[in-house]
Design a protein around this motif. Structure first.
Motif, PDB file in Angstrom:
ATOM      1  N   GLU A 219      41.936  47.432  53.144  1.00 55.25           N
ATOM      2  CA  GLU A 219      40.554  46.829  53.567  1.00 55.25           C
ATOM      3  C   GLU A 219      40.758  45.601  54.525  1.00 55.25           C
ATOM      4  O   GLU A 219      41.420  44.736  54.314  1.00 55.25           O
ATOM      5  N   VAL A 220      39.730  45.573  55.635  1.00 52.10           N
ATOM      6  CA  VAL A 220      39.827  44.334  56.509  1.00 52.10           C
ATOM      7  C   VAL A 220      38.969  43.295  55.603  1.00 52.10           C
ATOM      8  O   VAL A 220      37.886  43.329  55.409  1.00 52.10           O
ATOM      9  N   GLN A 221      39.649  42.217  55.634  1.00 54.56           N
ATOM     10  CA  GLN A 221      38.855  41.051  54.754  1.00 54.56           C
ATOM     11  C   GLN A 221      38.357  40.009  55.749  1.00 54.56           C
ATOM     12  O   GLN A 221      37.573  39.349  55.268  1.00 54.56           O
TER      13      GLN A 221
ATOM     14  N   ASN B  75      45.814  45.593  50.688  1.00 54.24           N
ATOM     15  CA  ASN B  75      45.890  47.003  49.842  1.00 54.24           C
ATOM     16  C   ASN B  75      45.939  46.707  48.546  1.00 54.24           C
ATOM     17  O   ASN B  75      46.147  47.659  47.667  1.00 54.24           O
ATOM     18  N   GLY B  76      45.408  45.487  48.021  1.00 53.38           N
ATOM     19  CA  GLY B  76      45.246  45.304  46.883  1.00 53.38           C
ATOM     20  C   GLY B  76      46.513  44.452  46.405  1.00 53.38           C
ATOM     21  O   GLY B  76      46.538  43.416  45.399  1.00 53.38           O
TER      22      GLY B  76
ATOM     23  N   ILE C  77      40.668  49.842  45.920  1.00 53.09           N
ATOM     24  CA  ILE C  77      41.574  48.704  46.094  1.00 53.09           C
ATOM     25  C   ILE C  77      41.674  47.700  45.298  1.00 53.09           C
ATOM     26  O   ILE C  77      42.594  47.116  44.604  1.00 53.09           O
ATOM     27  N   ARG C  78      40.429  47.084  44.721  1.00 53.53           N
ATOM     28  CA  ARG C  78      40.018  46.069  43.960  1.00 53.53           C
ATOM     29  C   ARG C  78      40.514  46.611  42.611  1.00 53.53           C
ATOM     30  O   ARG C  78      41.127  45.784  41.789  1.00 53.53           O
ATOM     31  N   SER C  79      40.187  47.625  42.235  1.00 54.07           N
ATOM     32  CA  SER C  79      40.754  48.079  40.715  1.00 54.07           C
ATOM     33  C   SER C  79      42.008  48.180  40.729  1.00 54.07           C
ATOM     34  O   SER C  79      42.788  47.897  39.563  1.00 54.07           O
ATOM     35  N   LYS C  80      43.015  48.575  41.726  1.00 52.60           N
ATOM     36  CA  LYS C  80      44.295  48.654  41.879  1.00 52.60           C
ATOM     37  C   LYS C  80      44.828  47.438  41.545  1.00 52.60           C
ATOM     38  O   LYS C  80      45.802  47.103  40.859  1.00 52.60           O
ATOM     39  N   LYS C  81      44.023  46.334  42.324  1.00 51.54           N
ATOM     40  CA  LYS C  81      44.580  45.015  42.238  1.00 51.54           C
ATOM     41  C   LYS C  81      44.294  44.532  40.791  1.00 51.54           C
ATOM     42  O   LYS C  81      45.335  43.913  40.212  1.00 51.54           O
ATOM     43  N   ASP C  82      43.326  44.773  40.195  1.00 47.86           N
ATOM     44  CA  ASP C  82      43.052  44.248  38.649  1.00 47.86           C
ATOM     45  C   ASP C  82      43.993  44.857  37.716  1.00 47.86           C
ATOM     46  O   ASP C  82      44.625  44.260  36.967  1.00 47.86           O
ATOM     47  N   LEU C  83      44.357  46.292  38.106  1.00 51.00           N
ATOM     48  CA  LEU C  83      45.465  46.795  37.242  1.00 51.00           C
ATOM     49  C   LEU C  83      46.559  46.212  37.337  1.00 51.00           C
ATOM     50  O   LEU C  83      47.292  45.912  36.330  1.00 51.00           O
TER      51      LEU C  83
END
Lengths: 180, 233
Positions: A38-40, A60-61, B55-61
């Motif tokens: 994701e572009v931030q 990518n998280g 992506i955010r959920s993966k980061k949380d995980l």
């Protein structure tokens, strides 16, 4: 704004059936190396003579990378990650501070990087308004032209470094736009 | 059918004829494609949003998994310190229990994040399928329109050329040439006619003057000289 402007609908700046790397903006997502990014943030670099380049902070998280785009005669794309300048050489920082000159070659992680160019420029974070910061950069490239290494100097004593790879446009796929 | 109904029908037919003339099939198809692209754009944005949430959920995980691991290690370290006599067992138990509670909280958060990731992945797969279908429809429509536009241009040009060659077109080059030919022939006939009229209208005096004119006398003299030379030979 005129009264009829209310009815004007904003047309997207991209072709929905073929969104390209140059169309990327904050909130856009894309696929690279079997991962979704994701572009931030978007950064702009002014190299003088009306020559600008763009860089996207992407995540990518798990990882954060910097996707740089340069459109000269042809499109050049690179993906870099920040590294600590000390990992590039013990004396590198002191030599840069004292002589303002980097070595011709830097070896890092088994790759030999050769100094290619030195350029002063201005940096601008698009989200943070119109304040530009002055800096200087030294670009290094390996013999095959696949790996890049950049050292940047901000102010007198602040240095940043990044290493990355050159990408082909097709390696970035499934680009999706952000909602307006 | 009453008179008013008939008048209405005539009006309706005329209105339809006008609308038919206004309708440009190419422009209408282009508008249709633009509308489809708007729908596609909305779907793409929705997919982008779901992917960003994934992506955010993966980061949380990941963060919660790391946190759970970290609290567990801390609990182990506390027990080890007690075994080495470096920490009061009661205090160690209290802190280790606290660490394990936090670990469980992180595990629960990780599990929640995992559920979200799975749900988002399902949504992504379904949205992706629809988007691919819509995209391919638009691309095929665009290709078809491009071909049709080219065919329309070719047929219009061919029609124009054929019309000109067949001479049906009153403004065509062939027709213009025919008209020009007719005009020239007419002018030639006219000049010939004027010439004949001019000859007919010569009087006797004109004829006498012609004979006695200087040129005519000169010519007669030359003729006489030539005759004399021929006799001497």
């Amino acid at each position: 704004m005129g009264i009829f402007d209310i009815f004007k609908k904003k047309e997207p700046h991209y072709d929905s059936t073929n969104i390209r790397v140059q169309d990327l903006d904050v909130g856009f997502v894309f696929e690279y190396d079997l991962s979704t990014w994701e572009v931030q943030a978007i950064y702009e670099y002014d190299w003088g003579d009306d020559y600008f380049t763009r860089e996207f902070k992407v995540s990518n998280g798990a990882l954060t990378r910097y996707l740089a785009i340069e459109e000269d005669d042809e499109l050049e794309i690179s993906l870099s990650e920040k590294v600590k300048i000390r990992t590039l050489g013990v004396d590198l920082m002191s030599s840069l501070m004292e002589r303002q000159k980097p070595p011709q070659t830097i070896n890092y992680n088994g790759v030999s990087y050769l100094l290619e160019k030195e350029a002063p420029g201005y940096f601008h974070d698009i989200a943070k308004g119109d304040s530009w910061e002055e800096f200087r950069s030294w670009d290094f490239v390996d013999k095959e032209g696949k790996h890049i290494l950049t050292i940047e100097q901000w102010g007198d004593k602040e240095f940043e470094a990044s290493v990355g790879i050159i990408l082909q446009e097709f390696e970035i796929s499934n680009i999706l736009p952000a909602s307006n | 059918m009453g008179i008013f109904n008939r008048i209405f029908k005539v009006g309706q037919a005329e209105a339809h004829a006008v609308v038919d003339k206004l309708e440009d099939p190419i422009k209408m198809t282009e508008q249709g494609i633009r509308d489809l692209k708007k729908d596609l754009d909305k779907s793409l944005q929705a997919l982008a949003e779901v992917k960003a949430m994934a992506i955010r959920s993966k980061k949380d995980l990941m963060t919660n998994k790391e946190m759970a691991k970290n609290y567990e290690q801390k609990a182990i370290l506390l027990i080890q310190k007690t075994e080495k006599g470096e920490l009061d067992p009661a205090e160690a138990d209290r802190l280790a229990t606290e660490a394990l509670t936090r670990k469980e909280e992180a595990v629960a958060e990780a599990s929640r994040a995992q559920t979200e990731v799975d749900r988002f992945e399902t949504n992504i797969a379904s949205l992706d399928k629809n988007i691919k279908k819509l995209k391919s429809t638009i691309v095929s429509y665009e290709n078809e329109l491009r071909t049709l536009k080219a065919r329309a241009r070719v047929s219009s040009a061919t029609q124009k050329i054929n019309k000109q060659l067949s001479g049906i077109d009153s403004t065509g080059t062939v027709s213009m040439l025919e008209k020009m030919k007719e005009k020239v022939a007419q002018q030639e006939a006219m000049s010939e006619a004027y010439g004949e009229i001019a000859m007919d209208s010569r009087s006797i005096d004109d004829e006498i003057d012609d004979v006695l004119s200087e040129n005519s006398v000169k010519a007669t003299n030359s003729l006489e000289e030539l005759k004399a030379r021929l006799k001497q030979q």
